[in-house]
Design a protein around this motif. Structure first.
Motif, PDB file in Angstrom:
ATOM      1  N   VAL A 290       0.850  -1.183   0.000  1.00 33.71           N
ATOM      2  CA  VAL A 290       0.000   0.000   0.000  1.00 33.71           C
ATOM      3  C   VAL A 290       0.888   1.236   0.000  1.00 33.71           C
ATOM      4  CG1 VAL A 290      -0.174   0.243   2.529  1.00 33.71           C
ATOM      5  CG2 VAL A 290      -2.081   1.024   1.077  1.00 33.71           C
ATOM      6  N   SER A 291       0.406   2.303  -0.632  1.00 34.66           N
ATOM      7  CA  SER A 291       1.061   3.618  -0.610  1.00 34.66           C
ATOM      8  C   SER A 291       0.031   4.627  -0.121  1.00 34.66           C
ATOM      9  CB  SER A 291       1.541   4.011  -2.004  1.00 34.66           C
ATOM     10  OG  SER A 291       1.741   5.422  -2.102  1.00 34.66           O
ATOM     11  N   ASN A 292       0.426   5.520   0.802  1.00 36.58           N
ATOM     12  CA  ASN A 292      -0.561   6.482   1.295  1.00 36.58           C
ATOM     13  C   ASN A 292      -0.841   7.616   0.312  1.00 36.58           C
ATOM     14  OD1 ASN A 292       1.722   8.114   1.824  1.00 36.58           O
ATOM     15  ND2 ASN A 292       1.720   7.631   4.007  1.00 36.58           N
ATOM     16  N   GLY A 293      -0.291   7.497  -0.897  1.00 39.21           N
ATOM     17  CA  GLY A 293      -0.672   8.397  -1.989  1.00 39.21           C
ATOM     18  C   GLY A 293      -1.117   7.632  -3.220  1.00 39.21           C
ATOM     19  N   ASP A 294      -1.342   6.313  -3.048  1.00 37.47           N
ATOM     20  CA  ASP A 294      -1.676   5.424  -4.166  1.00 37.47           C
ATOM     21  C   ASP A 294      -0.623   5.454  -5.268  1.00 37.47           C
ATOM     22  OD1 ASP A 294      -3.841   3.919  -3.432  1.00 37.47           O
ATOM     23  OD2 ASP A 294      -5.346   5.228  -4.318  1.00 37.47           O
ATOM     24  N   VAL A 295       0.603   5.835  -4.901  1.00 30.61           N
ATOM     25  CA  VAL A 295       1.697   5.809  -5.870  1.00 30.61           C
ATOM     26  C   VAL A 295       1.995   4.349  -6.212  1.00 30.61           C
ATOM     27  CG1 VAL A 295       4.121   6.368  -6.274  1.00 30.61           C
ATOM     28  CG2 VAL A 295       2.662   7.956  -4.991  1.00 30.61           C
ATOM     29  N   GLY A 296       2.112   4.064  -7.492  1.00 31.33           N
ATOM     30  CA  GLY A 296       2.367   2.703  -7.931  1.00 31.33           C
ATOM     31  C   GLY A 296       1.121   1.910  -8.220  1.00 31.33           C
ATOM     32  N   TYR A 297      -0.010   2.307  -7.647  1.00 32.90           N
ATOM     33  CA  TYR A 297      -1.254   1.584  -7.897  1.00 32.90           C
ATOM     34  C   TYR A 297      -1.706   1.852  -9.322  1.00 32.90           C
ATOM     35  CZ  TYR A 297      -6.002  -0.182  -7.232  1.00 32.90           C
ATOM     36  OH  TYR A 297      -7.179  -0.887  -7.354  1.00 32.90           O
ATOM     37  N   HIS A 298      -1.839   0.796 -10.093  1.00 31.98           N
ATOM     38  CA  HIS A 298      -2.157   0.898 -11.530  1.00 31.98           C
ATOM     39  C   HIS A 298      -1.180   1.832 -12.249  1.00 31.98           C
ATOM     40  CE1 HIS A 298      -6.613  -0.555 -11.065  1.00 31.98           C
ATOM     41  NE2 HIS A 298      -5.723  -1.486 -10.781  1.00 31.98           N
ATOM     42  N   GLY A 299       0.076   1.840 -11.782  1.00 34.41           N
ATOM     43  CA  GLY A 299       1.115   2.601 -12.455  1.00 34.41           C
ATOM     44  C   GLY A 299       1.183   4.078 -12.115  1.00 34.41           C
ATOM     45  N   ARG A 300       0.465   4.519 -11.082  1.00 33.72           N
ATOM     46  CA  ARG A 300       0.456   5.949 -10.746  1.00 33.72           C
ATOM     47  C   ARG A 300       1.860   6.417 -10.367  1.00 33.72           C
ATOM     48  NH1 ARG A 300      -3.141   9.668  -9.982  1.00 33.72           N
ATOM     49  NH2 ARG A 300      -4.799   8.133 -10.258  1.00 33.72           N
ATOM     50  N   SER A 301       2.261   7.571 -10.897  1.00 36.53           N
ATOM     51  CA  SER A 301       3.594   8.105 -10.626  1.00 36.53           C
ATOM     52  C   SER A 301       3.587   8.956  -9.360  1.00 36.53           C
ATOM     53  CB  SER A 301       4.069   8.964 -11.801  1.00 36.53           C
ATOM     54  OG  SER A 301       3.276  10.150 -11.899  1.00 36.53           O
ATOM     55  N   GLU A 302       4.770   9.230  -8.845  1.00 36.09           N
ATOM     56  CA  GLU A 302       4.880  10.040  -7.625  1.00 36.09           C
ATOM     57  C   GLU A 302       4.351  11.451  -7.849  1.00 36.09           C
ATOM     58  OE1 GLU A 302       8.460  10.016  -5.454  1.00 36.09           O
ATOM     59  OE2 GLU A 302       8.446   7.845  -5.130  1.00 36.09           O
ATOM     60  N   LYS A 303       4.554  12.012  -9.027  1.00 36.12           N
ATOM     61  CA  LYS A 303       4.072  13.371  -9.257  1.00 36.12           C
ATOM     62  C   LYS A 303       2.551  13.438  -9.292  1.00 36.12           C
ATOM     63  CE  LYS A 303       4.256  13.412 -14.349  1.00 36.12           C
ATOM     64  NZ  LYS A 303       2.805  13.601 -14.538  1.00 36.12           N
ATOM     65  N   GLU A 357      -5.623  -0.383  -3.228  1.00 38.42           N
ATOM     66  CA  GLU A 357      -6.015   1.016  -3.310  1.00 38.42           C
ATOM     67  C   GLU A 357      -6.410   1.511  -1.927  1.00 38.42           C
ATOM     68  OE1 GLU A 357      -9.244   3.374  -6.096  1.00 38.42           O
ATOM     69  OE2 GLU A 357      -9.844   1.465  -5.194  1.00 38.42           O
ATOM     70  N   ILE A 358      -6.053   2.744  -1.610  1.00 41.27           N
ATOM     71  CA  ILE A 358      -6.524   3.324  -0.348  1.00 41.27           C
ATOM     72  C   ILE A 358      -7.967   3.802  -0.549  1.00 41.27           C
ATOM     73  CG2 ILE A 358      -4.262   3.932   0.545  1.00 41.27           C
ATOM     74  CD1 ILE A 358      -4.653   6.759  -0.415  1.00 41.27           C
ATOM     75  N   THR A 359      -8.800   3.570   0.458  1.00 48.19           N
ATOM     76  CA  THR A 359     -10.221   3.883   0.349  1.00 48.19           C
ATOM     77  C   THR A 359     -10.720   4.574   1.606  1.00 48.19           C
ATOM     78  OG1 THR A 359     -11.079   1.839   1.364  1.00 48.19           O
ATOM     79  CG2 THR A 359     -10.519   1.753  -0.998  1.00 48.19           C
ATOM     80  N   SER A 360     -11.973   5.008   1.538  1.00 48.39           N
ATOM     81  CA  SER A 360     -12.629   5.575   2.711  1.00 48.39           C
ATOM     82  C   SER A 360     -13.295   4.500   3.556  1.00 48.39           C
ATOM     83  CB  SER A 360     -13.690   6.599   2.280  1.00 48.39           C
ATOM     84  OG  SER A 360     -13.142   7.625   1.501  1.00 48.39           O
ATOM     85  N   CYS A 361     -13.555   3.329   2.950  1.00 49.61           N
ATOM     86  CA  CYS A 361     -14.331   2.312   3.672  1.00 49.61           C
ATOM     87  C   CYS A 361     -13.478   1.292   4.411  1.00 49.61           C
ATOM     88  CB  CYS A 361     -15.346   1.628   2.759  1.00 49.61           C
ATOM     89  SG  CYS A 361     -14.809   1.239   1.106  1.00 49.61           S
ATOM     90  N   GLY A 362     -12.228   1.067   3.985  1.00 43.94           N
ATOM     91  CA  GLY A 362     -11.276   0.275   4.751  1.00 43.94           C
ATOM     92  C   GLY A 362     -11.796  -0.994   5.385  1.00 43.94           C
ATOM     93  N   LEU A 363     -11.923  -0.977   6.715  1.00 39.25           N
ATOM     94  CA  LEU A 363     -12.312  -2.149   7.489  1.00 39.25           C
ATOM     95  C   LEU A 363     -13.795  -2.480   7.405  1.00 39.25           C
ATOM     96  CD1 LEU A 363     -10.315  -1.409  10.784  1.00 39.25           C
ATOM     97  CD2 LEU A 363      -9.726  -3.090   9.033  1.00 39.25           C
TER      98      LEU A 363
END
Length: 502
Positions: A290-303, A357-363
């Protein structure tokens, strides 16, 4: 209604899953009996440095992850003999059940913003209950009583491996990338000063004083029974860790006979994992969980990060048959007010863990209800398109962020182009959406069920307001599970406290 009473009456749970005023980062989740306990550091809401408060623990029944209760203060910094020297703050802890049935808390003391730390031992406290309170027991030491200070004692993670107590610890900095390090005097001095090591330790320690290490202790939970050793090379170039080197946040799990080492990479915003058939060597990089900016998720870049990113620390745990990853997010435009979040994960038959992916619903185990009133700060994406990466400071630049003033928790500094993302809701007959807001804003929130903003499902007008004001608009969304993205279009600046769905 009191805040705690309101929290315990909730029928669903969202991220952050603890009360919205609570900041418990560096989460280590453990199931003991029929409850899951979250151990972590304790930031002050709007704090000025890391880990300003004493340890507290929250727990929940394994069958109801919406019902978290505070177990109170379980351990105080002033219980450690090092307090209040230059090591005044308790950093990321872990808890393990010993062979005697008691519970042991492992932690390291550090200084403000990390300075003054790195020079103490791994301390240990003990309790008869996983809910504490804990009392100081001692520090990890060699049989002659001298403290175990090999490598860098930082962020201990612990496991009872079928009766063997294994501690994992360490940190890393970019000096480890320099193959010619022994000939760079400035770099040598930097490492000596930062980590409080002698020149001989810095130059003669096999493989570097940095990097992730492990050591075992006996049934007294204090006395070293094996020599500490690296589990991953401190120099990552040419290894499977080259793109995601170890930084800190050691955590360990054993799943189906295989060891999973969870850690924060040098990228700093992601939790990664490595696996091995052995507990103390041969670990191979597995991937990002997991990334707390969704970086890397589906190829998302740091920028293109979807939040302000920064330190992360956490681990995985199986709760009532489902695996979860626990991590934290940043608030208040700093690394100093971090909040616990979690997501369900999948461990595939080959042992790999795909990034989630980080979400609002989590647990929650399912999407949030498509009707009701929600704190605006449960937005899992808060971005203006060019969010910063945290760096051990409080930013003064203006950008959208989860923050607070008095008893109000809200997303502030919303300007033209800001996007607030909420994932996910289960809609059935929803007809209206609204926000509670205030500020100098003059424009509208354009609502879409797609991140590209093209499929507009509502437009919520906002006008300048000194006090919290409600604005609602018709919602045109089909039944089913959808995200919601609110794009602010207009002049001035807004703060949003609540989101309404009806």
């Amino acid at each position: 209604m009191k805040r705690k009473e309101f929290f315990l009456m909730k029928k669903q749970v969202y991220n952050p899953f603890l009360p919205i005023y609570e900041c418990v980062p560096d989460g280590e989740p453990h199931v003991f009996g029929d409850r899951v306990y979250l151990y972590g550091s304790h930031d002050k809401e709007g704090g000025e440095t890391f880990c300003m408060l004493d340890y507290t623990t929250y727990s929940a029944p394994v069958t109801d992850l919406s019902d978290w209760r505070c177990e109170g203060t379980i351990y105080r910094a002033d219980q450690d003999p090092a307090y209040p020297t230059d090591r005044k703050f308790m950093y990321a802890p872990d808890v393990v059940q010993g062979n005697d049935g008691r519970f042991y808390l492992y932690y390291c003391m550090s200084g403000r913003a990390g300075f003054g730390g790195y020079n103490g031992p791994i301390s240990v406290a003990v309790s008869d209950s996983p809910a504490g309170p804990f009392r100081y027991l001692g520090f990890v030491h060699y049989p002659d009583g001298s403290p175990m200070l090999n490598y860098i004692c930082f962020d201990p993670g612990v496991i009872n491996d079928d009766g063997t107590i294994r501690i994992y610890y360490g940190t890393w900095s970019d000096e480890a990338l320099d193959k010619d390090f022994p000939n760079h005097e400035e770099a040598i001095q930097t490492v000596m000063q930062r980590y409080h090591k002698s020149r001989n330790e810095v130059l003669q320690t096999e493989g570097s004083v940095m990097g992730p290490c492990t050591v075992t202790v006996g049934d007294d939970m204090l006395t070293v029974t094996s020599e500490p050793r690296h589990i991953i090379p401190a120099y990552p170039i040419g290894t499977s860790f080259e793109e995601h080197p170890f930084f800190e946040a050691s955590s360990i799990r054993k799943i189906g006979g295989k060891y999973y080492f969870i850690y924060s990479s040098w990228q700093n915003h992601e939790l990664c994992y490595a696996t091995s058939d052995l507990p103390d060597r041969d670990f191979v990089f597995g991937g990002t969980i997991v990334s707390n900016g969704d970086v890397g998720y589906h190829g998302r870049s740091e920028k293109d990060r979807l939040n302000m990113t920064g330190t992360t620390h956490g681990s995985i745990e199986c709760i009532n048959g489902q695996w979860y990853v626990f991590y934290h997010r940043l608030t208040h435009k700093s690394d100093y007010s971090r909040q616990a979040c979690a997501e369900p994960i999948t461990i595939l038959p080959d042992g790999s863990i795909p990034q989630v992916e980080i979400t609002s619903c989590g647990l929650n185990g399912k999407p949030l209800h498509g009707t009701g009133t929600y704190p605006a700060v449960i937005a899992c994406n808060i971005t203006n398109g060019h969010m910063p990466h945290g760096s051990n400071k409080i930013y003064t630049d203006s950008f959208p962020n989860a923050t607070h003033c008095g008893e109000d928790r809200f997303i502030g500094e919303i300007q033209d182009g800001t996007m607030l993302g909420y994932k996910y809701f289960a809609f059935s007959g929803a007809k209206e959406i609204g926000v509670q807001y205030r500020g100098s804003c003059n424009g509208k929130f354009v609502v879409s069920d797609n991140m590209d903003g093209k499929n507009i499902v509502a437009e919520i007008p906002v006008a300048p307001a000194d006090a919290w004001t409600e604005s609602r608009a018709p919602l045109h969304i089909s039944d089913g599970t959808h995200p919601l993205y609110l794009f602010y279009r207009g002049d001035g600046e807004a703060a949003v406290k609540e989101l309404y769905l009806a």
